[in-house]
Design an enzyme around this catalytic site. Structure first.
Site, PDB file in Angstrom:
ATOM      1  N   SER A 265       0.832  -1.194   0.000  1.00 51.12           N
ATOM      2  CA  SER A 265       0.000   0.000   0.000  1.00 51.12           C
ATOM      3  C   SER A 265       0.872   1.252   0.000  1.00 51.12           C
ATOM      4  O   SER A 265       2.077   1.190   0.187  1.00 51.12           O
ATOM      5  CB  SER A 265      -0.884   0.012   1.241  1.00 51.12           C
ATOM      6  OG  SER A 265      -0.090   0.236   2.391  1.00 51.12           O
ATOM      7  N   LYS A 266       0.223   2.353  -0.213  1.00 49.83           N
ATOM      8  CA  LYS A 266       0.924   3.626  -0.231  1.00 49.83           C
ATOM      9  C   LYS A 266       1.658   3.872   1.095  1.00 49.83           C
ATOM     10  O   LYS A 266       2.756   4.371   1.120  1.00 49.83           O
ATOM     11  CB  LYS A 266      -0.083   4.746  -0.487  1.00 49.83           C
ATOM     12  CG  LYS A 266       0.506   6.143  -0.359  1.00 49.83           C
ATOM     13  CD  LYS A 266      -0.532   7.189  -0.669  1.00 49.83           C
ATOM     14  CE  LYS A 266      -0.127   8.607  -0.283  1.00 49.83           C
ATOM     15  NZ  LYS A 266       1.102   8.781   0.457  1.00 49.83           N
TER      16      LYS A 266
END
Length: 512
Positions: A265-266
């Site tokens: 994920s970011k």
RNA sequence: GGUCCGUUCGUCUAGGGGUUAGGACGUAUCCCUUUCACGGAUAAAACACGGGUUCGAUUCCCGUACGGACUACCA
């Protein structure tokens, strides 16, 4: 005679394209090229609530950077357009209606509150999986339970409704995934997914199947997160009577967090300090910028090579492949089954490899650009020499200037740690001698002569060169480490070297 | 919880019924280098576990464990 391969990448413009999405696009592209087929790009913007302005441009720019070009796309329409689902809105309803007519779908009028109540009721009754399915639909407000007249009235009055697929009660649904083999699911575990939303837009499931069919897609290569809904898609192909032309599926393993669990994920990138997006993304709402590989200094061919090897390999030991070579070597059979943990170190290694293989002319441009940003003018020839000198030492193009800056800028400080250890009277003696020799030097000054001149300076002072080498480096570069010193001297020239040594001699306090 | 998918060095992976289980990244050491790096060499490092099938299983089958995805009028 088999038909032409046609694949598509179908992102949603809900934000910046994730690196996993880029890999999916790449695999689709590689497969299409390998098979001599076509790669199309379709924007799946059926969720109006999640639409993010600029996301579409972002997708376009990201793929353009990497050279992944689509034969047909919103920006290069072919004969299967439009390539945005929002622009195909009108066509989906008819397909949904066909399904209703054939008894494979039905109208449902339940409000979100009623759906919520149903789920709560089922949960309370300890039903393991509360869902709208062949059992529960008999208790809900839909065209299967309501009298035909009432359904007609509700429809006519403009009451909001959705169209749901009517999943058969008992049926084995099978699909042969190109990566995973046969996958079997019993229809009783599937739910009556919404096909048409109350806003008149189709859901992914409907739009995807209709469009893939209309666009003649032969292979669906997508992320593993779609595997659970693939049986539904198979069922839809069957309900539409499109079984003969149903595409083959290939569900790609997911990209996982480098440490710990879950998909990449970011946040992981932020935490560990690496990008998870191809290019910078400016979040218009928060004003924040999410880092991109491009802006971090990753070369497009290195990034592409790295990406291709995340979950795929050619089965031979070579790991450096150009795009052309990737196309040639690619096959879906060689895609792995298991999730891939993301390792930024490998990405760096690829970048180093590609950087070193670039010509000095090309690399010199980076140096010239970065120097210009600091108001320093560097000519091509010297920049090329600097590139040659430093390219073996760096990971990113931006490091080139950092590593070679001292060649172009007169220094005004010295590494104090080195100075305190190495700047002694022996060093001063040798350097004084050397500075004088340099000032008087005439002729061609190359690394060889720089070295022999230095050697004789040391010799005439009766001092071992090795003992003062670091001090010599310090006096000219300000640092204790760096590229080959004699090459540096050759680039700088005798007068500049002498000048710098003199400055050090004048500035640095000599150790006792 | 349910459904589905997966599991070879720390990581990416090759392999496949009998192998010293191979490579790459990273790590360590050595060589090269009058520095650091590059380069070269070497080393440590893996078949999740339990059953079965088999003369023989890491490889095939079944369980277990662990991991993952999905479980929306999101894609």
């Amino acid at each position: 005679m088999s038909k032409e391969v046609r694949v598509r990448f179908a992102p949603s413009p809900t934000g910046p394209l994730h690196i996993g999405g880029v890999r999916t696009a790449l695999y689709n592209y590689l497969f299409a090229k390998k098979m001599g087929g076509k790669f199309l790009l379709r924007i799946e913007d059926t969720d109006q609530a999640r639409f993010v302005p600029g996301a579409e441009d972002y997708i376009q720019e990201s793929l353009a950077w990497l050279g992944i070009s689509a034969e047909e796309s919103p920006w290069k329409p072919g004969e299967n357009g439009p390539y945005r689902q929002s622009e195909r809105k009108e066509s989906y309803m008819q397909y949904a209606l066909n399904l209703v007519e054939a008894g494979h779908a039905y109208y449902a009028f339940d409000t979100s509150e009623e759906l919520e109540a149903m789920r709560e009721r089922l949960t309370a009754a300890r039903v393991v999986q509360p869902q709208y399915n062949s059992i529960t639909r008999t208790q809900m407000k839909n065209s299967l339970t309501l009298p035909a007249e009432e359904v007609k009235e509700r429809l006519a009055s403009g009451e909001p409704y959705v169209i749901r697929v009517k999943i058969p009660r008992k049926e084995e649904v099978r699909l042969n995934d190109m990566i995973r083999g046969w996958v079997m699911v019993h229809s009783s575990t599937l739910d009556d997914k919404v096909l048409m939303k109350s806003d008149g837009m189709p859901t992914y499931h409907l739009a995807n199947i209709v469009d893939d069919h209309l666009m003649g897609i032969t292979h669906v290569i997508r992320g593993e997160e779609w595997l659970p809904s693939a049986p539904l898609h198979v069922l839809l192909y069957k309900f539409f009577g499109w079984e003969d032309t149903m595409p083959q599926f290939a569900h790609l393993p997911l990209l996982l967090k480098p440490n710990g669990n879950g998909k990449l994920s970011k946040r992981d990138g932020d935490k560990l300090g690496f990008p998870v997006f191809p290019i910078n993304w400016e979040n218009k709402e928060t004003g924040e910028t999410a880092a991109g590989f491009r802006e971090q200094g990753y070369l497009q061919d290195a990034f592409l090579n790295f990406l291709a090897f995340l979950g795929w390999n050619p089965g031979i030991e070579r790991e450096i492949f150009s795009l052309e070579e990737l196309i040639d070597a690619f096959s879906i059979e060689r895609i792995g089954k298991s999730g891939t943990k993301f390792d930024i170190e490998k990405a760096k290694w690829y970048n180093e490899q590609y950087l070193r293989s670039k010509s000095n002319q090309e690399l010199a441009l980076f140096i010239i650009d970065d120097a210009a940003k600091e108001g320093v003018e560097v000519n091509q020839k010297v920049a090329e020499q600097a590139a040659e000198l430093t390219k073996g030492r760096v990971t990113f193009p931006g490091d080139l200037w950092k590593e070679s800056k001292f060649l172009f800028v007169t220094l005004n400080s010295f590494d104090e740690d080195i100075a305190s250890k190495k700047w002694n009277s022996d060093a001063v003696k040798v350097l004084s001698h050397y500075a004088k020799a340099l000032k008087d030097f005439e002729g061609t000054f190359d690394a060889e002569t720089a070295k022999s001149l230095l050697g004789s300076s040391a010799e005439s002072e009766g001092i071992k060169l090795g003992k003062v080498m670091q001090a010599v480096r310090l006096s000219v570069t300000g640092s204790g480490t760096g590229p080959d010193l004699m090459e540096v001297f050759a680039i700088l020239g005798p007068q500049e070297v002498a000048k710098r040594i003199q400055f050090a001699l004048d500035t640095l306090p000599v150790l006792a």
